[in-house]
Design a protein around this motif. Structure first.
Motif, PDB file in Angstrom:
ATOM      1  N   HIS A   1      15.461  18.240   0.046  1.00  0.00           N
ATOM      2  CA  HIS A   1      16.685  17.729   0.386  1.00  0.00           C
ATOM      3  C   HIS A   1      16.839  18.364   1.855  1.00  0.00           C
ATOM      4  O   HIS A   1      17.013  19.500   2.283  1.00  0.00           O
ATOM      5  CB  HIS A   1      17.934  18.392  -0.324  1.00  0.00           C
ATOM      6  CG  HIS A   1      19.300  18.335   0.294  1.00  0.00           C
ATOM      7  ND1 HIS A   1      19.795  16.933   0.374  1.00  0.00           N
ATOM      8  CD2 HIS A   1      20.017  19.104   0.764  1.00  0.00           C
ATOM      9  CE1 HIS A   1      21.099  17.343   1.056  1.00  0.00           C
ATOM     10  NE2 HIS A   1      21.358  18.664   1.144  1.00  0.00           N
ATOM     11  N   HIS A   2      16.766  17.217   2.867  1.00  0.00           N
ATOM     12  CA  HIS A   2      17.100  17.552   4.325  1.00  0.00           C
ATOM     13  C   HIS A   2      18.459  17.681   4.550  1.00  0.00           C
ATOM     14  O   HIS A   2      19.341  16.594   4.102  1.00  0.00           O
ATOM     15  CB  HIS A   2      16.506  16.449   5.154  1.00  0.00           C
ATOM     16  CG  HIS A   2      14.975  16.741   5.172  1.00  0.00           C
ATOM     17  ND1 HIS A   2      14.375  17.738   5.955  1.00  0.00           N
ATOM     18  CD2 HIS A   2      13.894  15.779   4.890  1.00  0.00           C
ATOM     19  CE1 HIS A   2      12.986  17.515   5.774  1.00  0.00           C
ATOM     20  NE2 HIS A   2      12.908  16.505   5.230  1.00  0.00           N
ATOM     21  N   ARG A   3      19.185  18.749   5.170  1.00  0.00           N
ATOM     22  CA  ARG A   3      20.679  18.803   5.544  1.00  0.00           C
ATOM     23  C   ARG A   3      20.973  17.690   6.278  1.00  0.00           C
ATOM     24  O   ARG A   3      20.116  16.993   7.443  1.00  0.00           O
ATOM     25  CB  ARG A   3      20.780  20.161   6.370  1.00  0.00           C
ATOM     26  CG  ARG A   3      21.041  21.142   5.326  1.00  0.00           C
ATOM     27  CD  ARG A   3      19.692  21.611   4.578  1.00  0.00           C
ATOM     28  NE  ARG A   3      19.966  22.361   3.380  1.00  0.00           N
ATOM     29  CZ  ARG A   3      18.869  22.844   2.468  1.00  0.00           C
ATOM     30  NH1 ARG A   3      17.758  22.074   2.506  1.00  0.00           N
ATOM     31  NH2 ARG A   3      19.312  23.564   1.538  1.00  0.00           N
ATOM     32  N   THR A   4      22.124  16.958   6.014  1.00  0.00           N
ATOM     33  CA  THR A   4      22.468  15.924   6.685  1.00  0.00           C
ATOM     34  C   THR A   4      23.110  16.374   7.832  1.00  0.00           C
ATOM     35  O   THR A   4      23.848  17.368   7.885  1.00  0.00           O
ATOM     36  CB  THR A   4      23.214  14.640   5.863  1.00  0.00           C
ATOM     37  OG1 THR A   4      24.352  15.471   5.223  1.00  0.00           O
ATOM     38  CG2 THR A   4      22.279  14.546   4.780  1.00  0.00           C
ATOM     39  N   VAL A   5      23.757  15.219   8.640  1.00  0.00           N
ATOM     40  CA  VAL A   5      24.607  15.343   9.723  1.00  0.00           C
ATOM     41  C   VAL A   5      26.006  15.703   9.192  1.00  0.00           C
ATOM     42  O   VAL A   5      26.704  16.662   9.902  1.00  0.00           O
ATOM     43  CB  VAL A   5      24.507  14.308  10.807  1.00  0.00           C
ATOM     44  CG1 VAL A   5      26.104  14.204  11.674  1.00  0.00           C
ATOM     45  CG2 VAL A   5      23.268  14.355  11.395  1.00  0.00           C
ATOM     46  N   GLU A   6      26.109  15.063   8.176  1.00  0.00           N
ATOM     47  CA  GLU A   6      27.592  15.290   7.481  1.00  0.00           C
ATOM     48  C   GLU A   6      28.041  16.633   7.168  1.00  0.00           C
ATOM     49  O   GLU A   6      29.082  17.341   7.306  1.00  0.00           O
ATOM     50  CB  GLU A   6      27.707  14.378   6.336  1.00  0.00           C
ATOM     51  CG  GLU A   6      29.068  14.452   5.707  1.00  0.00           C
ATOM     52  CD  GLU A   6      29.494  13.346   4.810  1.00  0.00           C
ATOM     53  OE1 GLU A   6      30.329  13.167   4.281  1.00  0.00           O
ATOM     54  OE2 GLU A   6      28.623  12.780   4.365  1.00  0.00           O
TER      55      GLU A   6
END
Length: 219
Positions: free
Chosen positions: A2-7
């Motif tokens: 799981h890559h951290r998202t901009v959101e």
């Protein structure tokens, strides 16, 4: 993985300016909100550009030195227009370089690097402003705990993605630096493991001391 998202990383309560916001009001917005830039939005709250401290300082740099010791800089036409501007739409850097909330850290960082910007307004499908993400926000992924990084590599990279046994590869993480040791079946798998580990959020570097049972690299 799981890559951290901009959101997940963006600031949602965004200080913004309108196209007709005057120079002094822009300076006040930056000072009172302790920010270095604000997006400029139109009537539909769509980013048109960004006004930064650097944009506003052009006006000071264009002023004559009262002592006469420092010559007025020779500005290009676009720089002169900004220095003489008095409203946000005349002072801003445009067009706005924007990100989408579903982007991951890598996508946002690459756009910042390619465009030479320090922050990205975040917009929805209708290009309306949702938030803003800065270089500092993206760097927050490197504050992840070492144990969280180790668990993600062990669980998601080694077990779920590569179907390796826990005893095959030992993972140690210190200050974001990953060290891999152990033995895998095929030599060709070693660079794959290393590359996948580098893609985990918060990883600073990867070193491997992995042995192999079968040398299939020449096939």
């Amino acid at each position: 993985m799981h890559h951290r998202t901009v959101e997940e990383l963006m600031t949602r309560d965004v200080v913004r300016a309108r196209r007709d916001t005057p120079f002094k009001e822009l300076v006040r917005l930056l000072a009172e909100n302790d920010v270095t830039a604000v997006p400029v939005v139109d009537e539909l709250d769509r980013p048109m550009g960004v006004v930064s401290e650097g944009d506003l300082l052009r006006k000071s740099a264009d002023q004559a030195d009262p002592s006469g010791m420092v010559p007025v800089p020779n500005l290009e036409a676009w720089e002169r227009a900004k220095a003489e501007g008095s409203r946000a739409e005349e002072l801003m850097s445009a067009p706005a370089v924007c990100a989408r909330p579903e982007w991951n850290v890598v996508e946002a960082a690459r756009l910042m690097e390619a465009q030479g910007v320090k922050r990205l307004p975040v917009v929805d499908e209708a290009d309306r402003l949702l938030g803003i993400v800065s270089r500092g926000d993206l760097l927050r992924v490197f504050l992840r705990r070492d144990e969280a990084i180790r668990e993600e590599i062990t669980r998601d990279v080694l077990r779920r993605t590569l179907a390796l046994e826990p005893s095959d590869v030992t993972v140690e993480v210190r200050d974001g630096r990953v060290a891999l040791s152990g033995t895998v079946e095929h030599r060709s798998l070693i660079p794959v493991i290393e590359q996948l580990c580098r893609g985990v959020d918060g990883v600073v570097s990867v070193s491997e001391h992995l042995a192999h049972r079968t040398d299939d690299a020449g096939r």
